[in-house]
Write a protein that holds these residues in place. Structure first.
Motif, PDB file in Angstrom:
ATOM      1  N   ASN A  97       0.828  -1.215   0.000  1.00 29.43           N
ATOM      2  CA  ASN A  97       0.000   0.000   0.000  1.00 29.43           C
ATOM      3  C   ASN A  97       0.859   1.260   0.000  1.00 29.43           C
ATOM      4  N   ALA A  98       1.932   1.245   0.816  1.00 27.98           N
ATOM      5  CA  ALA A  98       2.799   2.431   0.917  1.00 27.98           C
ATOM      6  C   ALA A  98       3.438   2.760  -0.431  1.00 27.98           C
ATOM      7  N   ILE A  99       3.762   1.703  -1.183  1.00 24.07           N
ATOM      8  CA  ILE A  99       4.368   1.950  -2.510  1.00 24.07           C
ATOM      9  C   ILE A  99       3.282   2.345  -3.514  1.00 24.07           C
ATOM     10  N   LYS A 100       2.139   1.607  -3.397  1.00 21.61           N
ATOM     11  CA  LYS A 100       1.067   1.803  -4.380  1.00 21.61           C
ATOM     12  C   LYS A 100       0.454   3.214  -4.287  1.00 21.61           C
ATOM     13  N   PHE A 101       0.176   3.655  -3.063  1.00 18.65           N
ATOM     14  CA  PHE A 101      -0.511   4.945  -2.916  1.00 18.65           C
ATOM     15  C   PHE A 101       0.496   6.083  -2.764  1.00 18.65           C
ATOM     16  N   GLY A 123       3.202   9.105   1.033  1.00 16.03           N
ATOM     17  CA  GLY A 123       2.253   8.973  -0.066  1.00 16.03           C
ATOM     18  C   GLY A 123       1.151  10.017  -0.062  1.00 16.03           C
ATOM     19  N   ILE A 124       0.049   9.638  -0.692  1.00 16.68           N
ATOM     20  CA  ILE A 124      -1.028  10.620  -0.929  1.00 16.68           C
ATOM     21  C   ILE A 124      -1.810  10.964   0.341  1.00 16.68           C
ATOM     22  N   GLY A 125      -1.701  10.124   1.350  1.00 17.14           N
ATOM     23  CA  GLY A 125      -2.401  10.398   2.610  1.00 17.14           C
ATOM     24  C   GLY A 125      -3.883  10.057   2.529  1.00 17.14           C
ATOM     25  N   ILE A 126      -4.565  10.159   3.650  1.00 15.48           N
ATOM     26  CA  ILE A 126      -5.981   9.763   3.724  1.00 15.48           C
ATOM     27  C   ILE A 126      -6.759  10.864   4.446  1.00 15.48           C
ATOM     28  N   LYS A 184     -12.906   3.755   7.970  1.00 23.06           N
ATOM     29  CA  LYS A 184     -13.577   3.001   6.909  1.00 23.06           C
ATOM     30  C   LYS A 184     -12.638   2.062   6.142  1.00 23.06           C
ATOM     31  N   ILE A 185     -11.375   2.516   5.962  1.00 21.75           N
ATOM     32  CA  ILE A 185     -10.461   1.745   5.089  1.00 21.75           C
ATOM     33  C   ILE A 185     -10.152   0.359   5.638  1.00 21.75           C
ATOM     34  N   PHE A 186     -10.449   0.135   6.965  1.00 24.37           N
ATOM     35  CA  PHE A 186     -10.159  -1.181   7.543  1.00 24.37           C
ATOM     36  C   PHE A 186     -11.319  -2.159   7.340  1.00 24.37           C
ATOM     37  N   PHE A 229     -13.530  -4.684   1.498  1.00 20.11           N
ATOM     38  CA  PHE A 229     -13.998  -4.183   0.194  1.00 20.11           C
ATOM     39  C   PHE A 229     -14.199  -2.663   0.159  1.00 20.11           C
ATOM     40  N   GLN A 230     -13.668  -1.961   1.180  1.00 14.57           N
ATOM     41  CA  GLN A 230     -13.779  -0.492   1.170  1.00 14.57           C
ATOM     42  C   GLN A 230     -12.553   0.075   0.474  1.00 14.57           C
ATOM     43  N   ARG A 231     -12.784   0.826  -0.618  1.00 12.05           N
ATOM     44  CA  ARG A 231     -11.668   1.425  -1.358  1.00 12.05           C
ATOM     45  C   ARG A 231     -11.991   2.903  -1.543  1.00 12.05           C
ATOM     46  N   LEU A 232     -10.950   3.703  -1.632  1.00 13.42           N
ATOM     47  CA  LEU A 232     -11.190   5.134  -1.793  1.00 13.42           C
ATOM     48  C   LEU A 232     -10.962   5.587  -3.238  1.00 13.42           C
ATOM     49  N   GLU A 264      -4.810  -0.001  -8.570  1.00 16.03           N
ATOM     50  CA  GLU A 264      -5.245  -1.401  -8.576  1.00 16.03           C
ATOM     51  C   GLU A 264      -5.626  -1.810  -7.154  1.00 16.03           C
ATOM     52  N   GLY A 265      -6.509  -2.770  -6.998  1.00 20.91           N
ATOM     53  CA  GLY A 265      -6.755  -3.301  -5.650  1.00 20.91           C
ATOM     54  C   GLY A 265      -8.123  -3.920  -5.521  1.00 20.91           C
ATOM     55  N   SER A 266      -8.307  -4.627  -4.376  1.00 19.45           N
ATOM     56  CA  SER A 266      -9.571  -5.322  -4.167  1.00 19.45           C
ATOM     57  C   SER A 266     -10.314  -4.818  -2.933  1.00 19.45           C
ATOM     58  N   GLY A 267      -9.622  -4.052  -2.075  1.00 19.20           N
ATOM     59  CA  GLY A 267     -10.266  -3.566  -0.844  1.00 19.20           C
ATOM     60  C   GLY A 267     -10.256  -4.601   0.278  1.00 19.20           C
ATOM     61  N   ILE A 268      -9.400  -5.628   0.090  1.00 22.89           N
ATOM     62  CA  ILE A 268      -9.336  -6.654   1.152  1.00 22.89           C
ATOM     63  C   ILE A 268      -8.138  -6.393   2.071  1.00 22.89           C
ATOM     64  N   GLY A 269      -7.044  -5.839   1.512  1.00 24.13           N
ATOM     65  CA  GLY A 269      -5.743  -5.741   2.201  1.00 24.13           C
ATOM     66  C   GLY A 269      -5.797  -5.251   3.644  1.00 24.13           C
ATOM     67  N   LEU A 270      -6.382  -4.069   3.894  1.00 28.29           N
ATOM     68  CA  LEU A 270      -6.336  -3.522   5.262  1.00 28.29           C
ATOM     69  C   LEU A 270      -7.263  -4.276   6.218  1.00 28.29           C
ATOM     70  N   GLY A 309       1.201  12.076   3.601  1.00 27.17           N
ATOM     71  CA  GLY A 309       1.680  10.725   3.899  1.00 27.17           C
ATOM     72  C   GLY A 309       0.836  10.074   4.974  1.00 27.17           C
ATOM     73  N   SER A 310       1.085   8.799   5.204  1.00 24.77           N
ATOM     74  CA  SER A 310       0.294   8.075   6.218  1.00 24.77           C
ATOM     75  C   SER A 310       1.240   7.301   7.131  1.00 24.77           C
ATOM     76  N   ALA A 311       0.846   7.195   8.406  1.00 28.15           N
ATOM     77  CA  ALA A 311       1.609   6.356   9.339  1.00 28.15           C
ATOM     78  C   ALA A 311       0.653   5.314   9.893  1.00 28.15           C
ATOM     79  N   PHE A 312       0.864   4.060   9.478  1.00 28.45           N
ATOM     80  CA  PHE A 312       0.029   2.966   9.989  1.00 28.45           C
ATOM     81  C   PHE A 312       0.666   2.434  11.276  1.00 28.45           C
ATOM     82  N   HIS A 313      -0.118   2.500  12.371  1.00 27.49           N
ATOM     83  CA  HIS A 313       0.366   1.996  13.677  1.00 27.49           C
ATOM     84  C   HIS A 313      -0.363   0.708  13.962  1.00 27.49           C
TER      85      HIS A 313
HETATM   86  P1  ADP Z   1      -6.593  -1.988  -1.662  1.00 25.29           P
HETATM   87  O1  ADP Z   1      -6.711  -3.318  -2.236  1.00 25.29           O
HETATM   88  O2  ADP Z   1      -7.386  -0.915  -2.346  1.00 25.29           O
HETATM   89  O3  ADP Z   1      -5.207  -1.581  -1.377  1.00 25.29           O
HETATM   90  P2  ADP Z   1      -6.788  -1.911   1.146  1.00 25.29           P
HETATM   91  O4  ADP Z   1      -7.779  -2.520   2.077  1.00 25.29           O
HETATM   92  O5  ADP Z   1      -5.390  -2.329   1.276  1.00 25.29           O
HETATM   93  O6  ADP Z   1      -7.351  -2.104  -0.301  1.00 25.29           O
HETATM   94  O7  ADP Z   1      -6.861  -0.343   1.334  1.00 25.29           O
HETATM   95  C1  ADP Z   1      -8.106   0.278   1.404  1.00 25.29           C
HETATM   96  C2  ADP Z   1      -7.950   1.710   0.927  1.00 25.29           C
HETATM   97  O8  ADP Z   1      -7.181   2.458   1.859  1.00 25.29           O
HETATM   98  C3  ADP Z   1      -7.194   1.869  -0.325  1.00 25.29           C
HETATM   99  O9  ADP Z   1      -8.035   1.720  -1.449  1.00 25.29           O
HETATM  100  C4  ADP Z   1      -6.631   3.267  -0.239  1.00 25.29           C
HETATM  101  O10 ADP Z   1      -7.536   4.187  -0.699  1.00 25.29           O
HETATM  102  C5  ADP Z   1      -6.404   3.439   1.206  1.00 25.29           C
HETATM  103  N1  ADP Z   1      -4.985   3.211   1.565  1.00 25.29           N
HETATM  104  C6  ADP Z   1      -4.443   2.096   2.055  1.00 25.29           C
HETATM  105  N2  ADP Z   1      -3.123   2.267   2.331  1.00 25.29           N
HETATM  106  C7  ADP Z   1      -2.829   3.549   2.002  1.00 25.29           C
HETATM  107  C8  ADP Z   1      -1.628   4.345   2.055  1.00 25.29           C
HETATM  108  N3  ADP Z   1      -0.483   3.849   2.488  1.00 25.29           N
HETATM  109  N4  ADP Z   1      -1.702   5.622   1.638  1.00 25.29           N
HETATM  110  C9  ADP Z   1      -2.887   6.149   1.212  1.00 25.29           C
HETATM  111  N5  ADP Z   1      -4.052   5.457   1.151  1.00 25.29           N
HETATM  112  C10 ADP Z   1      -4.022   4.158   1.538  1.00 25.29           C
END
Ligand code: ADP
Length: 511
Positions: free
Chosen positions: A398-402, A430-433, A440-442, A445-448, A455-461, A484-488
């Motif tokens: 995610n950190a590389i992708k976003f 990255g782009i931040g949230i 919501k992102i956790f 299937f929630q994607r922004l 690319e993505g499926s919304g399952i990762g987080l 940017g984002s800091a995931f704790h």
């Molecule tokens: P995806 O398959 O879309 O990566 P995730 O569940 O991993 O699904 O992430 C959900 C959403 O959270 C992403 O679609 C993205 O919008 C946001 N997101 C996750 N990680 C990051 C990040 N490092 N920086 C910015 N946005 C993020």
């Protein structure tokens, strides 16, 4: 002795000693050792006699000289006063004022000489009696003895004819007085008068009994009232307790019922969830096969009929191929997701090794994006190896992708030790949230963003959340758009009650 100065001493024929003093003549009886002072008063030249002026004649006469001449007498001829004097109380005074029966509200009903009893109030606190002996020979030498029975212990004797008493307590007394004549002959029959002093009302027996009755009665009333109050309070309390008990019983029943229903619903949900997970697993697993077939045949067609098909057919087959790839990755992710926690044995996991593996797996992606990933030394934790690897991988992907356009992604991985947890931080540039999306992102299937953007499926987080909770921890993000984002996330240091955590995580998932 009438006086302490003796001017001369003479002995008469009968053996008595006659003494002239500065206060008259005295006779001393050597046998009885007693003085008699009072016989020689009438006709003496003076009370004062002269020193040495004394003579006894041959006829037995005695002569004493004094300041006004001399006296001569024959002791044998001196007559003794044998008269026993009656004594009478002649005056009664209150506060030094004589009382007479004629006065209004007088204490005397008849003249004091006739009175046998006087009743006085406690306020009449100074009383005086005057008395006299009816012996008229040298009456100033009459002696008196008086006593107030009930107050005095001994007789008071002397020449004074007055007795005063003050502040007598309430009660009954008897005043008695005796007298002697000038020759010391006593009338032993005392004259007496009874004195009754009435007490103040607060000392009367009826007042004391009344006060006692009031005190006792008051106490009884107060105690009875208090008891009644306590009884009433007791009844109210009992009622309240009863009401509360009924309410409690009711609420306990309701609570039990609700709990039972919740448990039943939980069981139901758990059952359904297991079935669902099984379904997801079986479905995704079984879907893999036909998908693989579709994909390999499409590939085959693309290879074998290359150049024979028109442009549109090539484009359609490309779409089919892309869709199949996406579906493959979706199915793989779903399979991974439904497999979490299947392995329940915790093991020692070296996070440094895991990170190395992940970085190796993501080598191509890291190079393509020109990403810089730095980390401090990571701990060895108790956890599930594969799940932790998946967690690290998802966060790094995610950190590389976003990442921001035209910016090389930079990721800093740090860790700090808290009281019971390790806290890991994956910080990117990255782009931040937006704040509103941070929870919501956790959710699965929630994607922004749409797929054309990222690319993505919304399952990762949601997958990451499930893994962290499986390790007794929490996951959250600190971020801002463009910042940017800091995931704790935290991982428990001591995994003592693994099964409990596992159950809790499963429960949360069920809810
Ligand atoms: P995806 O398959 O879309 O990566 P995730 O569940 O991993 O699904 O992430 C959900 C959403 O959270 C992403 O679609 C993205 O919008 C946001 N997101 C996750 N990680 C990051 C990040 N490092 N920086 C910015 N946005 C993020």
């Amino acid at each position: 002795m009438p006086d302490n100065t003796i001017n001369s001493i003479l002995e008469d024929d009968t053996g008595y000693l006659w003494l002239s003093t500065n206060n008259g003549i005295s006779r001393f009886d050597p046998e009885k050792k007693s003085f008699k002072n009072s016989s020689l008063y009438n006709g003496i030249q003076s009370f004062e006699f002269s020193q040495g002026a004394g003579l006894k004649t041959s006829k037995g006469e005695i002569l004493f000289g004094g300041v006004n001449g001399f006296n001569a007498f024959n002791p044998a001829n001196l007559a003794e006063n044998k008269n026993v004097p009656p004594v009478v109380i002649i005056n009664f005074k209150l506060f030094n004022k004589s009382v007479t029966p004629a006065e209004k509200n007088s204490s005397l009903k008849q003249d004091i000489t006739q009175t046998k009893e006087i009743t006085l109030s406690y306020k009449q606190s100074i009383i005086t009696f005057e008395f006299a002996a009816l012996g008229f020979t040298a009456s100033e030498k009459n002696q008196y003895a008086f006593k107030l029975e009930g107050f005095d212990k001994i007789w008071d004797t002397g020449y004074h004819r007055m007795a005063t008493y003050t502040n007598l307590d309430a009660g009954e007394y008897t005043f008695k007085v005796k007298a002697s004549n000038n020759d010391g002959v006593w009338n032993e029959k005392a004259t007496s008068i009874k004195i009754i002093i009435t007490p103040p009302f607060w000392l009367t027996w009826w007042f004391k009994i009344m006060a006692l009755l009031i005190v006792v009665g008051g106490t009884v009333v107060i105690i009875t009232r208090r008891i009644n109050n306590i009884e009433a309070q007791k009844i109210i309390l009992q009622q309240q307790v009863q009401e509360q008990t009924i309410k409690l019983v009711q609420s306990t029943r309701e609570e039990r019922k609700a709990r039972y229903e919740a448990e039943e619903a939980n069981k139901d949900l758990a059952q359904k969830n297991t079935e669902l997970e099984q379904f997801a697993y079986i479905a995704s697993h079984d879907l893999q096969e036909p998908l693989r077939t579709t994909s390999s045949f499409v590939e085959l067609i693309q290879k074998q009929y290359k150049g024979q098909l028109d442009e549109r057919a090539d484009k359609y087959f490309n779409y089919i191929q892309e869709a199949s790839d996406r579906m493959k990755s979706l199915i793989k992710n779903l399979l991974d997701y439904s497999r979490i926690g299947n392995k329940k044995e915790l093991e020692q996991v070296d996070c440094n090794l895991i990170l190395e593996n992940v970085l190796a797996d993501l080598h191509v992606a890291i190079q393509d994006a020109d990403a810089h990933i730095s980390h401090e030394s990571l701990p060895v934790i108790m956890g599930y190896h594969n799940e932790i690897k998946q967690l690290f991988q998802n966060l790094l992907i995610n950190a590389i992708k976003f990442r921001k356009k035209d910016t090389c992604p930079e990721v800093i991985i740090s860790v700090k030790k808290l009281k019971n947890n390790w806290e890991f931080i994956f910080k990117d540039n990255g782009i931040g949230i937006e704040e509103e999306h941070r929870e919501k992102i956790f959710i699965i299937f929630q994607r922004l963003h749409n797929r054309t953007e990222y690319e993505g499926s919304g399952i990762g987080l949601s997958y990451c959340k499930k893994i962290v909770e499986l390790h007794g921890g929490k996951i959250w993000v600190e971020s801002g758009p463009g910042k940017g984002s800091a995931f704790h996330f935290t991982i428990r240091v001591n995994e003592q009650d693994k099964s409990k955590i596992y159950e809790k995580v499963m429960d949360d998932i069920l809810i």
